[in-house]
Design an enzyme around this catalytic site. Structure first.
Site, mmCIF file in Angstrom:
data_model
loop_
_atom_site.group_PDB
_atom_site.id
_atom_site.type_symbol
_atom_site.label_atom_id
_atom_site.label_comp_id
_atom_site.label_asym_id
_atom_site.label_seq_id
_atom_site.Cartn_x
_atom_site.Cartn_y
_atom_site.Cartn_z
ATOM 1 N N ARG A 194 0.449 3.764 -3.265
ATOM 2 C CA ARG A 194 -0.217 5.035 -2.973
ATOM 3 C C ARG A 194 0.783 6.173 -2.767
ATOM 4 O O ARG A 194 0.661 7.230 -3.390
ATOM 5 C CB ARG A 194 -1.109 4.890 -1.735
ATOM 6 N N GLU A 203 -12.301 -0.468 -10.186
ATOM 7 C CA GLU A 203 -11.884 -1.399 -11.245
ATOM 8 C C GLU A 203 -12.829 -1.440 -12.451
ATOM 9 O O GLU A 203 -12.384 -1.605 -13.588
ATOM 10 C CB GLU A 203 -11.712 -2.809 -10.668
ATOM 11 N N ASP A 263 -4.242 -10.269 -8.566
ATOM 12 C CA ASP A 263 -4.585 -9.270 -9.585
ATOM 13 C C ASP A 263 -3.436 -8.450 -10.169
ATOM 14 O O ASP A 263 -3.080 -8.576 -11.342
ATOM 15 C CB ASP A 263 -5.695 -8.348 -9.074
ATOM 16 N N GLU A 274 0.827 -1.216 0.000
ATOM 17 C CA GLU A 274 0.000 0.000 0.000
ATOM 18 C C GLU A 274 0.857 1.260 0.000
ATOM 19 O O GLU A 274 0.525 2.250 -0.664
ATOM 20 C CB GLU A 274 -0.941 0.005 1.209
#
Length: 497
Positions: A144, A402, A268, A140
């Protein structure tokens, strides 16, 4: 540079070369028509008043989300827009490090929100201090914070963003200090000490390549790129059960420790970064391309299915048995397959694009089969019930991007207007059901016509969902897919020419 009412400096920077390149060429569908033909002008995305109004609507959503954060949670990581205070999530560490600010930098810039961008930039320059972060998720923090800083630098060339990005990159690089070079999942950002256990998640370890490669490019320090290249070489070398990449790997031995496979959570963005690394390198990263094509070959053979009603979906695999479900997270794959068509082996290009379109349709169905026209976290496929949730724990929506991400990519590649219509329907539904006192909240049940809200405005809503919607209604030359690649948090990085 002159600013227009709604188009940012980056719009004009990116469009200048395109307009120069296209002097004397038609802007319409008929190449024989004059560049100044009125019928062409009427089709122009910039002069289409409906498209412009939609783009402005998305910008107003961003303004409302940002203003609520500034008023009630400035400097904190996220906003609770109903209780009007900051929201704490331990993925960002023990302290408030302005996750929403860093995540929003490029969105503010792209939307020409100059005052807000300056406010965010000043905070980064004066207040962002990674020594305060403590234990945090490497994944993360990378997508980010590092992604946000790198994108801000790419768009503005302001050295402060590069300086902050290098500081953070040096800290995150310590996560790779394992025996195998597989990064730990959590580290103390201040000290670099590993926090997590012995296993790692495929999506997490595979989602650092874009950021580290670009950091090497702008600093001239190849050590960042070397770390992610060595990791990728290891993943390429080890045997994949049935040709598929399992979701978990042992950090100490470097071997797989499960046989669960998913293109949603846990898997993913590993696949996403294979094709996007190829884009970032300007097509030079042959290993990334070959790994992507090989992985997709096995996923298509073993996990892509048709439902009883004809919807295409990507199942999940657990030790050889498949589960006919998709997650909202997996809907990014429609855009991924469409991107994969460029540069694909000739016989695969059309197949990739068609599969991307089919996944986009399925994910759209998951939206329009609810009372809110917003899709659930998980949807299943079975006799009489396709693209719908089966359990209460699957019915929520947390402002995820998404589906609109796939609409954006498919629009850019196909120019099929239905993707804009689908995106507009989603935007209106989010406005209707997710808007709260001072921002936007997730909702607990998309199948309810009066859903309760969860009181969390995720930073990725500003970084991704609103950015993709805004770009969906922007000119194709604004962050062209030929010149920019988006990290998994929608932070654009320039491709090599």
């Amino acid at each position: 540079i002159t600013y227009s009412a709604d188009h940012s400096q980056v719009d004009l920077q990116l469009n200048k070369k395109s307009s120069d390149d296209n002097k004397g060429k038609s802007s319409g569908d008929n190449k024989g028509e004059s560049r100044n033909d009125k019928s062409n002008q009427s089709r122009s995305q910039f002069t289409d008043s409906e498209t412009e109004n939609r783009r402005l609507f998305i910008k107003k959503m961003m303004k409302f989300a940002w203003d609520g954060y500034v008023k009630y949670a400035w400097g904190q990581n996220e906003l609770s827009p109903i209780s009007l205070r900051g929201h704490f999530a331990n993925i960002f560490g023990s302290y408030n490090t302005g996750a929403t600010i860093v995540d929003s930098l490029d969105t503010l810039y792209i939307m020409n929100m100059k005052e807000e961008f300056k406010m965010a930039s000043d905070w980064v320059k004066e207040k962002l201090n990674f020594n305060q972060m403590g234990s945090a998720s490497v994944f993360e923090t990378n997508i980010r914070f590092l992604g946000g800083l790198l994108s801000a630098y790419a768009l503005t060339k302001d050295e402060i963003f590069k300086t902050k990005a290098k500081d953070l990159g040096d800290r995150l690089a310590k996560a790779f200090n394992s025996k195998t070079g597989i990064p730990y999942g959590r580290i103390n950002i201040a000290s670099g000490a590993a926090i997590s256990g012995s296993s790692a998640v495929l999506a997490e370890i595979g989602t650092m390549h874009l950021e580290f490669a670009y950091l090497s490019q702008i600093t001239g320090d190849k050590s960042y790129l070397n770390k992610v290249q060595n990791l990728r070489a290891h993943l390429n070398k080890i045997t994949k059960p049935n040709g598929l990449y399992p979701n978990y790997i042992d950090i100490s031995s470097g071997n797989w420790i499960s046989q669960s496979v998913s293109i949603g959570a846990m898997g993913d963005s590993f696949y996403e970064y294979l094709i996007k690394s190829w884009y970032l390198s300007g097509g030079k990263d042959k290993l990334a391309r070959s790994m992507f094509d090989e992985a997709m070959k096995h996923i298509i053979e073993k996990l892509v299915k048709k439902s009883w009603s004809g919807l295409t979906f990507i199942a999940q695999s657990n030790y050889g048995s498949t589960e006919n479900r998709m997650e909202h997270l997996a809907c990014f794959s429609g855009g991924m397959f469409a991107l994969g068509a460029k540069g694909a082996p000739k016989k695969m290009a059309a197949k990739y694009l068609n599969l991307g379109k089919e996944i986009g349709k399925t994910c759209h169905e998951s939206y329009i089969r609810t009372a809110t026209h917003i899709g659930p976290e998980v949807f299943r496929f079975g006799l009489g019930k396709d693209a719908q949730s089966s359990y209460s724990g699957e019915m929520h929506y947390i402002l995820r991007p998404e589906v609109v991400e796939t609409y954006f990519v498919l629009w850019r590649i196909t120019q099929d207007k239905k993707y804009r219509e689908w995106g507009w329907d989603a935007a209106q539904s989010i406005e209707k059901y997710c808007k709260s006192k001072a921002g936007y909240s997730g909702i607990r049940n998309v199948y309810s016509s009066s859903p309760s809200q969860d009181d969390v405005q995720q930073s990725f809503f500003l970084a991704e969902t609103l950015k993709y919607l805004y770009l969906l209604f922007s000119d194709n030359n604004v962050l062209s897919l030929d010149k920019w690649v988006f990290n998994t948090e929608a932070h654009p990085l320039p491709t090599e020419i």
